[in-house]
Design an enzyme around this catalytic site. Sequence first.
Site, short mmCIF file in Angstrom:
data_model
loop_
_atom_site.label_atom_id
_atom_site.label_comp_id
_atom_site.label_asym_id
_atom_site.label_seq_id
_atom_site.Cartn_x
_atom_site.Cartn_y
_atom_site.Cartn_z
N ARG A 284 0.79 -1.23 0.00
CA ARG A 284 0.00 0.00 0.00
C ARG A 284 0.83 1.28 0.00
NH1 ARG A 284 -2.68 -3.47 3.53
NH2 ARG A 284 -4.21 -4.60 2.30
N THR B 28 1.56 -6.02 4.15
CA THR B 28 1.03 -5.39 2.94
C THR B 28 0.85 -3.88 3.13
OG1 THR B 28 -1.22 -5.92 3.65
CG2 THR B 28 -0.15 -7.46 2.13
N ASN C 49 -8.95 -8.61 13.33
CA ASN C 49 -9.86 -9.63 13.82
C ASN C 49 -9.16 -10.67 14.68
OD1 ASN C 49 -9.02 -10.17 10.79
ND2 ASN C 49 -9.14 -12.15 11.79
N ASP D 34 -15.05 -10.82 11.56
CA ASP D 34 -13.94 -10.24 10.80
C ASP D 34 -14.15 -8.74 10.61
OD1 ASP D 34 -11.54 -10.15 9.39
OD2 ASP D 34 -12.46 -10.63 7.49
N CYS E 39 -7.25 -18.05 -3.37
CA CYS E 39 -6.51 -17.54 -4.53
C CYS E 39 -7.24 -17.78 -5.84
CB CYS E 39 -5.13 -18.18 -4.61
SG CYS E 39 -3.99 -17.66 -3.30
#
Length: 736
Positions: A153, A203, A303, A348, A657
Amino acid sequence: MPHRPRAPRPLTRRAGALLGQTALTLCLLISASLTAHAEAGAGASTGDAITHADDHPGEWLGHGRTWSEQRYSPLDAINADNVGSLHLAWHLDLDTNRGQEGSPIVEGGVMYETTAWSMVKAVDAATGKLLWSYDPKVVRSFADKGCCDVVNRGPALWNDKIYVATYDNRLIALDKHDGHVVWSVDTIPHDAELGSQRSYTITGAPLAAKGQIVIGNGGAELGARGFISAFNAETGKLSWRFYTVPNAHNAPDHAASDDVLRKVAYPTWSKGGAWLTQGGGGTAWDSIVYDPVTDLIYIGTGNGSPWSYLLRSEGKGDNLFLSSIIAVKPDTGEYVWHFQETPKDQWDYTSVQHIMTLDLPINGTMRHVIAHAPKNGFFYILDAKTGEFLSGKNFVYVNWAKGLDPKTGRPLFTPDALYSTKGNLWYGFPGTMGGHGVPEMAYSPKTGYVYIPVQQAPDFYQTAHTMEVHPDAWNLGEETVASDARDSYQSLAKITRDLRGWLVAWDPVHQRAAWRTPEGTDPINGGLLATAGDVVFQGLANGQFHAYDARNGKDLFSFDAQSGILAPPVSYLANSKQYVAVEVGWGGGYGLYPSGLERRKPGSTNHSRILAFTLDGADSLPPAQVMSLPPLSPPHDYDKKSALAGSRQFALYCQWCHGNLAKSNGVLPDLRYSSAIADNGAFESIVGKGALEAFGMDRFDKSLSPEEIETIRQYLIWRAHQTLEEQAAKGGKPAH
């Protein structure tokens, strides 16, 4: 703490917004002088530049431009009157077509951007010419160790260095002039309390503030214990670490979080439960914000691990600090306050979504606040200094809570939403995608609105009876059932019918929507940019890049970017011209999400790029590529019983995926069309023995037996035959 002005009477929205901007500027100026000595010798130039960002509005030096993370540009050469004349100035094709979610840094005419696989590009911001690039060489088979694709990011800037956090958990400092590595550190603490977990990934973009580089890690779906680490910007030496959930033995971690975890957090967990072996979760994988007004860092946490509250903590306690905002001191990591947005989280409903700070009139008094729209669907206003709950209202339809307690902000749970302790199947709004996900919000001090990329995307929830731990798979404590595909289709059809998406202009003072774009069936909305030209920019999953009137939501401009957009745009000056730039590329947690959502342009090929626009741009994109799938020709025979068993294995190991019901979104291969399913040996070689590891396909011989791998092949053959039946029902038109 500087005194904030009081309003003698309730203010209009516009007057309140203008006064808030004045108060914030005053606070920042005072805070800058108070902290100048502390920053001396630790990189005062970058800190001062971000503090005084409006003195050089043509640059974008932090993730959200300023410390407040408002994603607002004071530039107005491109405005609501002329944005319809915007043209592409330049484009740069990227060398990976996985998901792209980067928000760049722009300084001195150079754009620093991160791409999938944690790669870094330095680009001439006026022309798109590549100046240098850096590849940390993340091992491609590491891809399955994380939740939601190999996205990144964005970078951070501090003085003469650019910082990138890699998918495989390194934090790397690069010389901003040529991209050579200055230092590299492993962010993972290798101690007994983390056990043999290897699910950690990064990420998010690092935070650079006060000479520290702060980063968190993800991985709660696969079993992880959350923490945040701060490293010296010059040397890479660890400054402090803060764990977000207690360790299994309530023992000290020799970390900044020791005292508060043992006294405050540990009593909110059970003495038994899967959290003891699965880490508990609470990973801080995205929003980490520094506020110079309070001199605090705000950390959004994720979460639980596993999701199921019954299995995780025996249905006991609030489980701090899951799905919370935690405030710590930037120099030491010392705990200051916390606010838990979703106690007992089993949906979540992470709180890692974009955090921003504002100055707002609350009940006639100007307050410096945190504005937050997490996945649970409520918009929160908290006092930034103390964490006091000031107001909250749902910005999207919710059915897990009836509302928030007006004094404490604690959710008023709907009984059926507590599905894990009640044992029921529950259809929840929001679902696991949340009412607001990764894409960033924006705020305009001119309109006083917070702009939110809102999504209505429900999900089914049902706890498992027992906690089964599968290596190399998501371990959620949720029911994964081998079922007839008809049931799956019905569930998917119900979710699909309820999918909606909007851009909402939210009035944070009155906690209500001022306007929203027309309702769409695609819930995916990219990140946002607001500008002084009264324009809000946003890209969508359908590949369209839009400019909306910030005052009323009128669509003023659109451009076919040829690939879905999740990343947020930025604006900057180069050669005295205003540019708007955005990273394009479909994927990420949405692109690979197992809800059956696929690209809205069947047959389109994902093509990752950076696009930059100006009013006099003269560039154009080459014609869009169209993906031509081969004819489906699966083996004629398959075993239905084996295929049903394989549906469960596919759901555990493959769907994250390759897509729910094996329907790919176009980023990764659609296994229904794979020639490998025609040959048992070839399929086992790929899945079990790692024949395609170099391309990112991990090997599963330690997780799955050859017999279990064969059931997955049988399932894929079955799904291919079902797809042929669907095509025949549609007159032979290929089903994507």
